[in-house]
Scaffold this motif. Structure first.
Motif, PDB file in Angstrom:
ATOM      1  N   SER A  72       0.851  -1.187   0.000  1.00 42.12           N
ATOM      2  CA  SER A  72       0.000   0.000   0.000  1.00 42.12           C
ATOM      3  C   SER A  72       0.883   1.233   0.000  1.00 42.12           C
ATOM      4  O   SER A  72       2.090   1.140   0.258  1.00 42.12           O
ATOM      5  CB  SER A  72      -0.920   0.013   1.226  1.00 42.12           C
ATOM      6  OG  SER A  72      -0.160   0.031   2.420  1.00 42.12           O
ATOM      7  N   GLY A  73       0.291   2.370  -0.338  1.00 46.16           N
ATOM      8  CA  GLY A  73       1.013   3.625  -0.246  1.00 46.16           C
ATOM      9  C   GLY A  73       1.418   4.255  -1.562  1.00 46.16           C
ATOM     10  O   GLY A  73       1.958   5.359  -1.588  1.00 46.16           O
ATOM     11  N   GLY A  74       1.196   3.557  -2.659  1.00 49.81           N
ATOM     12  CA  GLY A  74       1.539   4.138  -3.949  1.00 49.81           C
ATOM     13  C   GLY A  74       0.590   5.269  -4.320  1.00 49.81           C
ATOM     14  O   GLY A  74      -0.409   5.519  -3.638  1.00 49.81           O
ATOM     15  N   GLY A  75       0.913   5.947  -5.415  1.00 51.88           N
ATOM     16  CA  GLY A  75       0.052   7.029  -5.855  1.00 51.88           C
ATOM     17  C   GLY A  75       0.763   7.971  -6.786  1.00 51.88           C
ATOM     18  O   GLY A  75       1.845   7.670  -7.302  1.00 51.88           O
ATOM     19  N   LEU A  76       0.131   9.118  -7.008  1.00 49.99           N
ATOM     20  CA  LEU A  76       0.662  10.155  -7.892  1.00 49.99           C
ATOM     21  C   LEU A  76       1.230  11.281  -7.037  1.00 49.99           C
ATOM     22  O   LEU A  76       0.571  11.763  -6.111  1.00 49.99           O
ATOM     23  CB  LEU A  76      -0.452  10.686  -8.786  1.00 49.99           C
ATOM     24  CG  LEU A  76      -0.131  11.893  -9.673  1.00 49.99           C
ATOM     25  CD1 LEU A  76       0.940  11.531 -10.689  1.00 49.99           C
ATOM     26  CD2 LEU A  76      -1.399  12.375 -10.362  1.00 49.99           C
ATOM     27  N   VAL A  77       2.451  11.696  -7.365  1.00 49.62           N
ATOM     28  CA  VAL A  77       3.102  12.764  -6.611  1.00 49.62           C
ATOM     29  C   VAL A  77       3.920  13.616  -7.572  1.00 49.62           C
ATOM     30  O   VAL A  77       4.376  13.122  -8.617  1.00 49.62           O
ATOM     31  CB  VAL A  77       3.997  12.162  -5.500  1.00 49.62           C
ATOM     32  CG1 VAL A  77       5.137  11.345  -6.085  1.00 49.62           C
ATOM     33  CG2 VAL A  77       4.499  13.229  -4.544  1.00 49.62           C
ATOM     34  N   GLN A  78       4.090  14.864  -7.226  1.00 51.47           N
ATOM     35  CA  GLN A  78       4.911  15.743  -8.050  1.00 51.47           C
ATOM     36  C   GLN A  78       6.394  15.503  -7.774  1.00 51.47           C
ATOM     37  O   GLN A  78       6.779  15.047  -6.684  1.00 51.47           O
ATOM     38  CB  GLN A  78       4.564  17.203  -7.770  1.00 51.47           C
ATOM     39  CG  GLN A  78       3.216  17.638  -8.311  1.00 51.47           C
ATOM     40  CD  GLN A  78       3.010  19.135  -8.201  1.00 51.47           C
ATOM     41  OE1 GLN A  78       3.542  19.779  -7.298  1.00 51.47           O
ATOM     42  NE2 GLN A  78       2.228  19.696  -9.104  1.00 51.47           N
ATOM     43  N   GLY A 136       8.492  15.416  -4.356  1.00 53.69           N
ATOM     44  CA  GLY A 136       7.621  15.000  -3.274  1.00 53.69           C
ATOM     45  C   GLY A 136       8.069  13.701  -2.628  1.00 53.69           C
ATOM     46  O   GLY A 136       9.130  13.143  -2.958  1.00 53.69           O
ATOM     47  N   SER A 137       7.241  13.209  -1.707  1.00 50.73           N
ATOM     48  CA  SER A 137       7.562  12.021  -0.928  1.00 50.73           C
ATOM     49  C   SER A 137       6.397  11.048  -0.922  1.00 50.73           C
ATOM     50  O   SER A 137       5.230  11.450  -1.054  1.00 50.73           O
ATOM     51  CB  SER A 137       7.887  12.402   0.517  1.00 50.73           C
ATOM     52  OG  SER A 137       8.948  13.326   0.583  1.00 50.73           O
ATOM     53  N   SER A 174      12.396  13.165  -2.284  1.00 53.25           N
ATOM     54  CA  SER A 174      12.965  13.792  -3.491  1.00 53.25           C
ATOM     55  C   SER A 174      12.682  12.957  -4.732  1.00 53.25           C
ATOM     56  O   SER A 174      13.584  12.672  -5.533  1.00 53.25           O
ATOM     57  CB  SER A 174      14.482  13.981  -3.315  1.00 53.25           C
ATOM     58  OG  SER A 174      14.765  14.761  -2.178  1.00 53.25           O
ATOM     59  N   LEU A 175      11.440  12.581  -4.893  1.00 51.77           N
ATOM     60  CA  LEU A 175      11.070  11.708  -6.011  1.00 51.77           C
ATOM     61  C   LEU A 175      11.286  12.404  -7.345  1.00 51.77           C
ATOM     62  O   LEU A 175      11.085  13.629  -7.475  1.00 51.77           O
ATOM     63  CB  LEU A 175       9.629  11.253  -5.864  1.00 51.77           C
ATOM     64  CG  LEU A 175       9.448  10.137  -4.818  1.00 51.77           C
ATOM     65  CD1 LEU A 175       8.005  10.050  -4.368  1.00 51.77           C
ATOM     66  CD2 LEU A 175       9.916   8.811  -5.393  1.00 51.77           C
ATOM     67  N   GLN A 212       1.474   1.067  -7.869  1.00 51.95           N
ATOM     68  CA  GLN A 212       1.946   2.043  -8.860  1.00 51.95           C
ATOM     69  C   GLN A 212       2.416   3.315  -8.167  1.00 51.95           C
ATOM     70  O   GLN A 212       1.697   3.873  -7.324  1.00 51.95           O
ATOM     71  CB  GLN A 212       0.827   2.382  -9.849  1.00 51.95           C
ATOM     72  CG  GLN A 212       1.197   3.441 -10.874  1.00 51.95           C
ATOM     73  CD  GLN A 212       2.203   2.933 -11.897  1.00 51.95           C
ATOM     74  OE1 GLN A 212       2.068   1.846 -12.438  1.00 51.95           O
ATOM     75  NE2 GLN A 212       3.228   3.742 -12.175  1.00 51.95           N
ATOM     76  N   VAL A 213       3.586   3.771  -8.554  1.00 59.01           N
ATOM     77  CA  VAL A 213       4.100   5.080  -8.142  1.00 59.01           C
ATOM     78  C   VAL A 213       4.325   5.899  -9.401  1.00 59.01           C
ATOM     79  O   VAL A 213       5.050   5.469 -10.310  1.00 59.01           O
ATOM     80  CB  VAL A 213       5.419   4.952  -7.351  1.00 59.01           C
ATOM     81  CG1 VAL A 213       6.045   6.321  -7.123  1.00 59.01           C
ATOM     82  CG2 VAL A 213       5.178   4.235  -6.026  1.00 59.01           C
ATOM     83  N   THR A 214       3.698   7.051  -9.471  1.00 57.05           N
ATOM     84  CA  THR A 214       3.826   7.926 -10.620  1.00 57.05           C
ATOM     85  C   THR A 214       4.303   9.290 -10.142  1.00 57.05           C
ATOM     86  O   THR A 214       3.670   9.894  -9.270  1.00 57.05           O
ATOM     87  CB  THR A 214       2.497   8.073 -11.369  1.00 57.05           C
ATOM     88  OG1 THR A 214       2.042   6.773 -11.778  1.00 57.05           O
ATOM     89  CG2 THR A 214       2.666   8.961 -12.596  1.00 57.05           C
ATOM     90  N   VAL A 215       5.407   9.743 -10.721  1.00 55.64           N
ATOM     91  CA  VAL A 215       5.981  11.034 -10.349  1.00 55.64           C
ATOM     92  C   VAL A 215       5.868  11.958 -11.557  1.00 55.64           C
ATOM     93  O   VAL A 215       6.446  11.684 -12.606  1.00 55.64           O
ATOM     94  CB  VAL A 215       7.446  10.899  -9.910  1.00 55.64           C
ATOM     95  CG1 VAL A 215       7.984  12.243  -9.436  1.00 55.64           C
ATOM     96  CG2 VAL A 215       7.588   9.843  -8.820  1.00 55.64           C
ATOM     97  N   SER A 216       5.138  13.036 -11.392  1.00 50.96           N
ATOM     98  CA  SER A 216       4.950  13.977 -12.490  1.00 50.96           C
ATOM     99  C   SER A 216       5.997  15.083 -12.427  1.00 50.96           C
ATOM    100  O   SER A 216       6.438  15.490 -11.342  1.00 50.96           O
ATOM    101  CB  SER A 216       3.553  14.585 -12.413  1.00 50.96           C
ATOM    102  OG  SER A 216       3.396  15.327 -11.218  1.00 50.96           O
ATOM    103  N   SER A 217       6.358  15.573 -13.591  1.00 50.18           N
ATOM    104  CA  SER A 217       7.403  16.616 -13.664  1.00 50.18           C
ATOM    105  C   SER A 217       6.792  18.013 -13.578  1.00 50.18           C
ATOM    106  O   SER A 217       5.603  18.197 -13.651  1.00 50.18           O
ATOM    107  CB  SER A 217       8.195  16.465 -14.945  1.00 50.18           C
ATOM    108  OG  SER A 217       7.329  16.527 -16.064  1.00 50.18           O
TER     109      SER A 217
END
Length: 120
Positions: free
Chosen positions: A7-13, A16-17, A84-85, A115-120
């Motif tokens: 658990s804990g995945g998601g979308l982050v900028q 972020g952390s 610091s993703l 899923q972990v998604t890091v947006s720019s």
């Protein structure tokens, strides 16, 4: 049977952390090691961090200084704190464990992935 539930995945900028958790359940006698892997689209699954029981943590060069793996042995749980993703950290993250059931031989198990998604 064994279940590894992440658990804990998601979308982050970017910058972020996120904190991932993975709890192992079942008739577990002993856990030899727990680890996190990840797989980005079109790439092979790679080791992110590992934590052997009674041993030292190990990290991929790409995450050193940004990610921290930890364990709560009483809860058979492993965590991955990610700071610091970067967009290149975007991937499905999988929990992995070497464990023994009811005193049997050690076997390797995988979680279903988060899923972990890091947006720019």
């Amino acid at each position: 049977q064994v279940q590894l539930v992440e658990s804990g995945g998601g979308l982050v900028q970017a910058g972020g952390s996120l904190r991932l958790s993975c709890a192992a359940s079942g008739s577990i006698s002993s856990i030899r090691a727990m680890a996190w892997y990840r797989q980005a689209p079109g790439k092979q699954r790679e080791l992110v961090a590992s934590f052997p029981t009674g041993g030292s943590t190990n990290y991929a060069d790409s995450v050193k200084g940004r990610f921290t793996i930890s364990r709560d042995n009483a809860k058979n749980t492993v965590y991955l704190q990610m700071f610091s993703l970067k967009p290149e950290d975007t991937a499905v993250y999988y929990c992995n464990a070497d464990l023994s059931l009811r005193g049997s031989w050690y076997r390797n198990y995988w979680g279903q992935g988060t899923q972990v998604t890091v947006s720019s």
